[in-house]
Design an enzyme around this catalytic site. Structure first.
Site, PDB file in Angstrom:
ATOM      1  N   ASP A 114       8.465  -5.171  -5.524  1.00 46.64           N
ATOM      2  CA  ASP A 114       8.629  -4.622  -6.874  1.00 46.64           C
ATOM      3  C   ASP A 114       9.384  -3.304  -6.791  1.00 46.64           C
ATOM      4  OD1 ASP A 114       6.868  -6.659  -7.614  1.00 46.64           O
ATOM      5  OD2 ASP A 114       5.123  -5.327  -7.418  1.00 46.64           O
TER       6      ASP A 114
HETATM    7  N1  URA Z   1       2.608  -7.524  -3.976  1.00 47.58           N
HETATM    8  C1  URA Z   1       2.882  -6.803  -5.078  1.00 47.58           C
HETATM    9  O1  URA Z   1       2.075  -6.731  -5.983  1.00 47.58           O
HETATM   10  N2  URA Z   1       4.062  -6.181  -5.137  1.00 47.58           N
HETATM   11  C2  URA Z   1       4.963  -6.199  -4.158  1.00 47.58           C
HETATM   12  O2  URA Z   1       6.022  -5.579  -4.274  1.00 47.58           O
HETATM   13  C3  URA Z   1       4.653  -6.944  -3.007  1.00 47.58           C
HETATM   14  C4  URA Z   1       3.462  -7.602  -2.943  1.00 47.58           C
END
Ligand code: URA
Length: 249
Positions: A114
């Site tokens: 993310d």
């Molecule tokens: N899990 C998440 O919630 N976000 C990420 O970026 C990677 C794994």
């Protein structure tokens, strides 16, 4: 009769075991053993030991797994900073992971983080390896350090370990431990959207900060956010070892 000029092999032809070793399969001795054991195919055929192949065009598989052997393949480990997005091109012109690594040869991120997640991400132009690394059936574990607001109870940790019900189904068992008062370590091999955030939220612990600290065997605590480096041959080999499961070096 063709002239001797035409009988010569083009320069890029190399012995198969050398090509396999360079691709991180193992030492030349291990690669020779794999060839003798008929675990290697070249363009769908079982090769002889000592056969020469063209790394630019040959389709090579070990135990049915496609092995990228082209000379232009690159593997970078990037420490993604917060705010950088994991797509190749952002319509809103935000900074992307691709902006943080060399442009030639063109590489793409393996899986995604993310925008508000930090930490390790692999970038490569090896589509086969990228596929294997992200496919849950290969079980490559990704580990995250998760900062939460208040100390989770033992029961909360147990729930994360066993699996929690999300709107896209129950999560698989995970390795979870409390590192500090408000810091959890979670290792998963699924790759659902915002999975760790949703897992923590579902047990009443919204995530304050999320950092990916390990991809399979790959860790690097000294890589600064925004920096990248090439994977070492040893690291590439350790990934291949997990994917190929039972060959020994
Ligand atoms: N899990 C998440 O919630 N976000 C990420 O970026 C990677 C794994």
């Amino acid at each position: 009769m063709p002239s001797s000029e035409f009988e010569q092999e083009p320069q890029q032809f190399e012995r198969l075991q050398k090509v396999l070793a360079r691709a991180g399969i193992g030492s030349r001795r291990v690669c020779e053993k794999l060839i003798v054991e008929q675990r290697v195919t070249v363009n769908g055929e079982i090769p002889e030991l000592g056969e020469k192949v063209d790394p630019e065009t040959s389709q090579i598989e070990v135990d049915g797994l496609k092995i990228g052997v082209r000379q232009d393949l690159v593997y970078y480990l990037l420490n993604k900073p917060i705010g950088v997005i994991t797509t190749s091109k952002d319509p809103q012109e935000r900074s992307t992971v691709v902006d943080l690594v060399p442009t030639h040869p063109r590489v793409f991120p393996v899986g995604r983080l993310d925008a508000d997640t930090e930490g390790l991400i692999l970038m490569t132009n090896d589509g086969d390896l990228a596929h294997y690394l992200t496919h849950p059936s290969f079980g490559i574990e990704k580990e995250y350090l998760v900062q939460v607001e208040v100390k989770p109870s033992r029961n909360a940790i147990r729930q994360l370990r066993q699996g929690v019900e999300l709107d896209d189904g129950l999560t698989a068992p995970a390795r979870v431990s409390l590192v500090e008062e408000r810091l959890i370590k979670i290792a998963i091999h699924e790759g659902r959207n915002r999975q760790v955030r949703r897992m923590c939220e579902s047990i009443g612990h919204p995530v304050i900060r999320l950092v990916r600290s390990r991809i399979g065997p790959i860790v690097d605590r000294s890589l600064h956010p925004g920096s990248f480096r090439e994977l070492t041959n040893h690291e590439l080999r350790s990934i291949r070892k997990i994917l190929l499961k039972d060959f020994s070096d």
